[in-house]
Scaffold this motif. Structure first.
Motif, PDB file in Angstrom:
ATOM      1  N   ALA A 104       0.830  -1.209   0.000  1.00 45.49           N
ATOM      2  CA  ALA A 104       0.000   0.000   0.000  1.00 45.49           C
ATOM      3  C   ALA A 104       0.862   1.255   0.000  1.00 45.49           C
ATOM      4  N   ILE A 105       1.934   1.253   0.798  1.00 44.32           N
ATOM      5  CA  ILE A 105       2.834   2.413   0.866  1.00 44.32           C
ATOM      6  C   ILE A 105       3.462   2.677  -0.503  1.00 44.32           C
ATOM      7  N   ILE A 106       3.887   1.596  -1.176  1.00 44.67           N
ATOM      8  CA  ILE A 106       4.501   1.733  -2.507  1.00 44.67           C
ATOM      9  C   ILE A 106       3.502   2.318  -3.505  1.00 44.67           C
ATOM     10  N   SER A 108       0.691   4.070  -2.890  1.00 50.08           N
ATOM     11  CA  SER A 108       0.361   5.451  -2.536  1.00 50.08           C
ATOM     12  C   SER A 108       1.473   6.406  -2.960  1.00 50.08           C
ATOM     13  N   THR A 109       2.722   5.977  -2.752  1.00 50.75           N
ATOM     14  CA  THR A 109       3.866   6.825  -3.088  1.00 50.75           C
ATOM     15  C   THR A 109       3.981   7.040  -4.592  1.00 50.75           C
ATOM     16  N   LEU A 110       3.721   5.999  -5.374  1.00 47.27           N
ATOM     17  CA  LEU A 110       3.790   6.122  -6.835  1.00 47.27           C
ATOM     18  C   LEU A 110       2.754   7.124  -7.348  1.00 47.27           C
ATOM     19  N   VAL A 111       1.535   7.018  -6.844  1.00 47.54           N
ATOM     20  CA  VAL A 111       0.476   7.941  -7.271  1.00 47.54           C
ATOM     21  C   VAL A 111       0.824   9.364  -6.868  1.00 47.54           C
ATOM     22  N   THR A 112       1.272   9.541  -5.620  1.00 46.42           N
ATOM     23  CA  THR A 112       1.647  10.876  -5.143  1.00 46.42           C
ATOM     24  C   THR A 112       2.800  11.441  -5.954  1.00 46.42           C
ATOM     25  N   GLY A 113       3.764  10.594  -6.291  1.00 49.53           N
ATOM     26  CA  GLY A 113       4.924  11.049  -7.057  1.00 49.53           C
ATOM     27  C   GLY A 113       4.535  11.591  -8.416  1.00 49.53           C
ATOM     28  N   VAL A 114       3.650  10.882  -9.104  1.00 49.39           N
ATOM     29  CA  VAL A 114       3.194  11.335 -10.422  1.00 49.39           C
ATOM     30  C   VAL A 114       2.464  12.675 -10.303  1.00 49.39           C
ATOM     31  N   MET A 115       1.573  12.769  -9.320  1.00 50.82           N
ATOM     32  CA  MET A 115       0.831  14.019  -9.133  1.00 50.82           C
ATOM     33  C   MET A 115       1.742  15.150  -8.673  1.00 50.82           C
ATOM     34  N   GLY A 116       2.733  14.809  -7.835  1.00 52.21           N
ATOM     35  CA  GLY A 116       3.655  15.822  -7.332  1.00 52.21           C
ATOM     36  C   GLY A 116       4.477  16.463  -8.434  1.00 52.21           C
ATOM     37  N   ILE A 117       4.852  15.679  -9.446  1.00 53.10           N
ATOM     38  CA  ILE A 117       5.613  16.222 -10.578  1.00 53.10           C
ATOM     39  C   ILE A 117       4.788  17.272 -11.313  1.00 53.10           C
ATOM     40  N   VAL A 118       3.478  17.004 -11.436  1.00 50.97           N
ATOM     41  CA  VAL A 118       2.585  17.942 -12.124  1.00 50.97           C
ATOM     42  C   VAL A 118       2.358  19.189 -11.278  1.00 50.97           C
ATOM     43  N   GLN A 167      -7.699   1.271  -1.656  1.00 49.33           N
ATOM     44  CA  GLN A 167      -7.575   2.299  -0.626  1.00 49.33           C
ATOM     45  C   GLN A 167      -6.234   3.016  -0.742  1.00 49.33           C
ATOM     46  N   ALA A 168      -5.164   2.248  -1.001  1.00 44.73           N
ATOM     47  CA  ALA A 168      -3.831   2.845  -1.124  1.00 44.73           C
ATOM     48  C   ALA A 168      -3.763   3.812  -2.295  1.00 44.73           C
ATOM     49  N   LEU A 169      -4.355   3.435  -3.421  1.00 46.02           N
ATOM     50  CA  LEU A 169      -4.347   4.309  -4.598  1.00 46.02           C
ATOM     51  C   LEU A 169      -5.117   5.599  -4.329  1.00 46.02           C
ATOM     52  N   PHE A 170      -6.257   5.471  -3.651  1.00 50.54           N
ATOM     53  CA  PHE A 170      -7.068   6.656  -3.377  1.00 50.54           C
ATOM     54  C   PHE A 170      -6.368   7.586  -2.383  1.00 50.54           C
ATOM     55  N   VAL A 171      -5.768   7.015  -1.344  1.00 45.20           N
ATOM     56  CA  VAL A 171      -5.058   7.837  -0.366  1.00 45.20           C
ATOM     57  C   VAL A 171      -3.846   8.504  -1.018  1.00 45.20           C
ATOM     58  N   SER A 207      -1.324   7.963   7.222  1.00 46.79           N
ATOM     59  CA  SER A 207      -1.085   9.269   6.618  1.00 46.79           C
ATOM     60  C   SER A 207       0.339   9.749   6.851  1.00 46.79           C
ATOM     61  N   PHE A 208       0.837   9.565   8.061  1.00 41.82           N
ATOM     62  CA  PHE A 208       2.172  10.071   8.366  1.00 41.82           C
ATOM     63  C   PHE A 208       3.278   9.118   7.916  1.00 41.82           C
ATOM     64  N   ILE A 209       2.995   7.831   7.902  1.00 44.08           N
ATOM     65  CA  ILE A 209       4.012   6.885   7.433  1.00 44.08           C
ATOM     66  C   ILE A 209       4.269   7.059   5.942  1.00 44.08           C
ATOM     67  N   ILE A 210       3.194   7.297   5.143  1.00 42.00           N
ATOM     68  CA  ILE A 210       3.419   7.486   3.701  1.00 42.00           C
ATOM     69  C   ILE A 210       4.002   8.858   3.387  1.00 42.00           C
ATOM     70  N   SER A 211       4.049   9.742   4.396  1.00 36.50           N
ATOM     71  CA  SER A 211       4.698  11.035   4.150  1.00 36.50           C
ATOM     72  C   SER A 211       6.211  10.880   4.066  1.00 36.50           C
ATOM     73  N   ILE A 212       6.754   9.801   4.637  1.00 36.10           N
ATOM     74  CA  ILE A 212       8.208   9.620   4.668  1.00 36.10           C
ATOM     75  C   ILE A 212       8.795   9.531   3.262  1.00 36.10           C
ATOM     76  N   PRO A 213       8.357   8.586   2.398  1.00 30.63           N
ATOM     77  CA  PRO A 213       8.930   8.554   1.044  1.00 30.63           C
ATOM     78  C   PRO A 213       8.567   9.784   0.224  1.00 30.63           C
TER      79      PRO A 213
END
Length: 283
Positions: A104-106, A108-118, A167-171, A207-213
């Motif tokens: 789930a962490i992986i 969530s991080t991948l989705v956030t990374g793609v959005m973060g670049i944008v 759930q991981a993808l949505f978060v 929420s806070f654990i996935i903030s680390i990566p």
């Protein structure tokens, strides 16, 4: 930047990073008021690293448990049922649940990374009034999640299957939205977790654990501005800001986790809505 300004921005980061009121939005407004328009984004990322250290300290036992679970998984060792946590723990209740959490962490991080670049391309262009709109969005998320929290927690308490891939993808998507100034990362991810059926305790922890990566990734991307930080900020204000962000951040995190367990996240909307209105009027 003066020493006092560095300390103030560090304190502001420590408070706003964990309380769901948007640290990036508050930092942007404070820097605007101080006339610090030339401060590079990497300075904000350094402050985020300081609060990240507070996250690692606060959750070190759970993080260590997940790392051990990951190590056993890589080495293909048998599943261990006793992780030292309650069997109903959505993140570390067993080795099997721990492995689901890692996946789930992986995701969530991948989705956030793609959005973060944008969104990173939009951040320098956002005016203060747009940040105030982000405060309103965060308030809406907190209120909506509070309305459905009871049903979500009852559902997860009856059947603990860990954090699912959906759930991981949505978060991760909600965390990506939280990269925009004015929209709280912690508020959006906790609200997102509640909206897709994660109970309040696990929602806060995840929420806070996935903030680390996510924060580490942002730091790596902004390392190119390291020279600009030393020129426009200076070493002493940067160090003082990081120390104050770490100390205040740890206290804020402890306060927020208590607030989450009580199911009172919507209280922060009582601050964000007036803050947004004042921002529209005066900024």
């Amino acid at each position: 930047m003066t020493l006092l300004q560095g300390i103030f921005l560090g304190i502001l980061q420590g408070v706003a990073e964990f309380l769901p009121i948007s640290s990036s939005g508050h930092l942007a407004i404070a820097q605007n008021l101080f006339g610090l328009d030339e401060v590079p984004l990497l300075f904000d990322v350094f402050l985020h690293l300081a609060t990240l250290a507070a996250v690692c300290l606060y959750f070190w036992k759970k993080i260590w448990t997940l790392l051990k679970c990951f190590g056993r998984w890589i080495c293909r060792k048998p599943l261990v049922e006793d992780t030292g946590y309650d069997k109903d723990d959505l993140l570390c209740g067993s080795d099997q649940i721990g492995r689901k959490t890692i996946i789930a962490i992986i995701l969530s991080t991948l989705v956030t990374g793609v959005m973060g670049i944008v969104t990173s391309k939009l951040i320098p262009e956002l005016p203060v009034k747009v940040i105030c709109c982000g405060f309103i969005v965060t308030s809406a998320l907190l209120i909506i999640s509070a309305l459905i929290e009871k049903k979500a927690s009852q559902k997860t308490e009856s059947e603990n299957q860990g954090i699912s891939k959906k759930q991981a993808l949505f978060v991760g998507f909600m965390q990506g939205i939280g990269t925009l100034p004015g929209i709280s990362r912690s508020g959006s991810t906790i609200a997102g977790a509640l909206l897709c059926g994660v109970n309040r305790k696990a929602a806060g922890e995840y929420s806070f654990i996935i903030s680390i990566p996510a924060i580490l990734g942002a730091f790596i991307l902004e390392l190119k501005d390291l020279g600009d930080v030393s020129e426009s900020v200076g070493a002493l204000p940067l160090i003082a800001g990081c120390i104050s962000a770490f100390l205040v951040g740890y206290l804020s995190l402890a306060l927020l986790m208590k607030t989450i367990r009580k199911g009172k996240l919507q209280w922060f909307a009582c601050y964000l809505i007036p803050a947004a209105i004042l921002g529209f009027i005066f900024l």
